[in-house]
Structure formats: structure tokens, C-alpha cells
Design an enzyme around this catalytic site. Structure first.
Site, PDB file in Angstrom:
ATOM      1  N   ARG A 118     -77.976  96.356  92.119  1.00 57.00           N
ATOM      2  CA  ARG A 118     -79.440  96.514  92.103  1.00 57.00           C
ATOM      3  C   ARG A 118     -79.913  97.141  90.799  1.00 57.00           C
ATOM      4  NH1 ARG A 118     -80.621  98.732  98.205  1.00 57.00           N
ATOM      5  NH2 ARG A 118     -79.761  96.928  99.277  1.00 57.00           N
ATOM      6  N   CYS A 119     -79.383  96.650  89.716  1.00 60.20           N
ATOM      7  CA  CYS A 119     -79.656  97.197  88.397  1.00 60.20           C
ATOM      8  C   CYS A 119     -80.366  96.134  87.568  1.00 60.20           C
ATOM      9  CB  CYS A 119     -78.317  97.588  87.747  1.00 60.20           C
ATOM     10  SG  CYS A 119     -78.402  98.161  86.054  1.00 60.20           S
ATOM     11  N   GLY A 120     -81.136  96.566  86.603  1.00 58.27           N
ATOM     12  CA  GLY A 120     -81.770  95.611  85.702  1.00 58.27           C
ATOM     13  C   GLY A 120     -80.761  94.780  84.926  1.00 58.27           C
TER      14      GLY A 120
ATOM     15  N   THR B 293     -77.919  93.689  86.322  1.00 61.46           N
ATOM     16  CA  THR B 293     -77.124  92.926  87.291  1.00 61.46           C
ATOM     17  C   THR B 293     -76.968  91.454  86.904  1.00 61.46           C
ATOM     18  OG1 THR B 293     -77.660  94.469  89.058  1.00 61.46           O
ATOM     19  CG2 THR B 293     -76.934  92.270  89.734  1.00 61.46           C
TER      20      THR B 293
END
Length: 168
Positions: free
Chosen positions: A35-37, A39
């Protein structure tokens, strides 16, 4: 002298794996999060693995929830997310800590080997998800890359490492 191959880690399916199994390969070791930018970098990591795997590259993903709680799921959820959304087939490991007193010994070693930007002033802490380490066939760390460096930008460094002769 300690090398990558001296460590072990629990894989995403809960089995302990000796990292000596990767001896003689070039490795791209990455702390990942779902859930990371960053990803979407999973797609580029998978592409590197598929395009260069037969030449001796392995991409190794180590999920980590230490940055903004961006990897909240358990191993089964992480594995399913990666496979369904990015077609990930490269080896994945169980969730680890990469900083602090509970950090996995492999990540303590990686941080010491390549401290990163301004690392000479600190402990080499991992700053965010998708920090990448390039490890040569001999198990020594060749380079460290910032989270915002896209996997495809590492291709020439990886190709140089793959061009090195395989040992024994």
C-alpha cells in the site's frame, strides 16, 4: 567476512531458507509494501526477474510494515496481492523489520554494508519502502538504491554484475 549467503530467512510460505541457495547469482534485495506509492515497482521488479533470471538474477522481496503501516496484511494476503495485481513470481519472504532493535540480521548487515545517502553520519537506516540492494555473485553488496529509483533504471548495473564470471 560476512556475505549475503551466510544468512537465512523465512519465506512467504513459512519455511526457513538458507540464503546460500542463491550463491553464484546476482541478487536484487528489496523491502516491499503493498500500500505504498512505490508499490507499482512490483511490475518492474518482476520484469527484471523474467528478463534476466536465466542469466542468473534473482529478485528477493521482503515485505515490511515499518513505514506508514503500508504492509498490514499477513503473508498469505501479501502473496495473493502480489500475484493477482502484479503477477509476481520472484521469491518473496515473510514480513521483516529492516530498522531498529528487531530488524532482521540480513537487513542489519545490508545497512552496514551500504549506508546510503549521508550514511556516514548515521546508522544507514532504511528510509522507506522499496529500498534496493544489488548483491554480486560473490555475496557482497555492490550498490544501494533509493526507493524512488525505478527497477528499470538499475538494468545497466544489473547487467554489469551478471557479466561477472560465476565462481567455482
Amino acid at each position: 567476512m560476512t556475505r549475503f549467503h551466510d544468512f537465512s530467512a523465512i519465506d512467504i510460505d513459512g519455511h526457513e531458507r538458507a540464503l546460500s541457495e542463491f550463491a553464484g547469482q546476482v541478487l536484487l534485495v528489496v523491502n516491499v509494501a503493498s500500500r505504498c506509492g512505490f508499490t507499482p515497482q512490483y511490475a518492474g521488479l518482476e520484469r527484471l526477474w523474467r528478463e534476466r533470471g536465466e542469466r542468473g538474477l534473482s529478485v528477493l522481496g521482503f515485505p515490511c510494515d515499518q513505514f506508514g503501516r503500508q504492509e498490514p496484511g499477513d503473508e498469505a494476503q501479501i502473496r495473493d496481492f502480489c500475484a493477482l495485481n502484479y503477477g509476481v513470481t520472484f521469491p518473496m519472504f515473510a514480513k521483516v523489520e529492516v530498522n531498529g532493535p528487531g530488524s532482521h540480521p540480513l537487513w542489519q548487515w545490508l545497512r552496514r554494508e551500504k549506508r546510503g545517502f549521508l550514511g556516514f553520519l548515521g546508522d544507514g537506516a532504511i528510509k522507506w519502502n522499496f529500498t534496493k540492494f544489488l548483491v554480486g555473485r560473490d555475496g557482497r553488496v555492490l550498490a544501494r538504491y533509493a526507493p524512488n529509483q525505478k527497477p528499470e533504471s538499475l538494468a545497466s548495473d544489473i547487467d554489469r554484475a551478471l557479466a561477472e564470471p560465476r565462481s567455482g
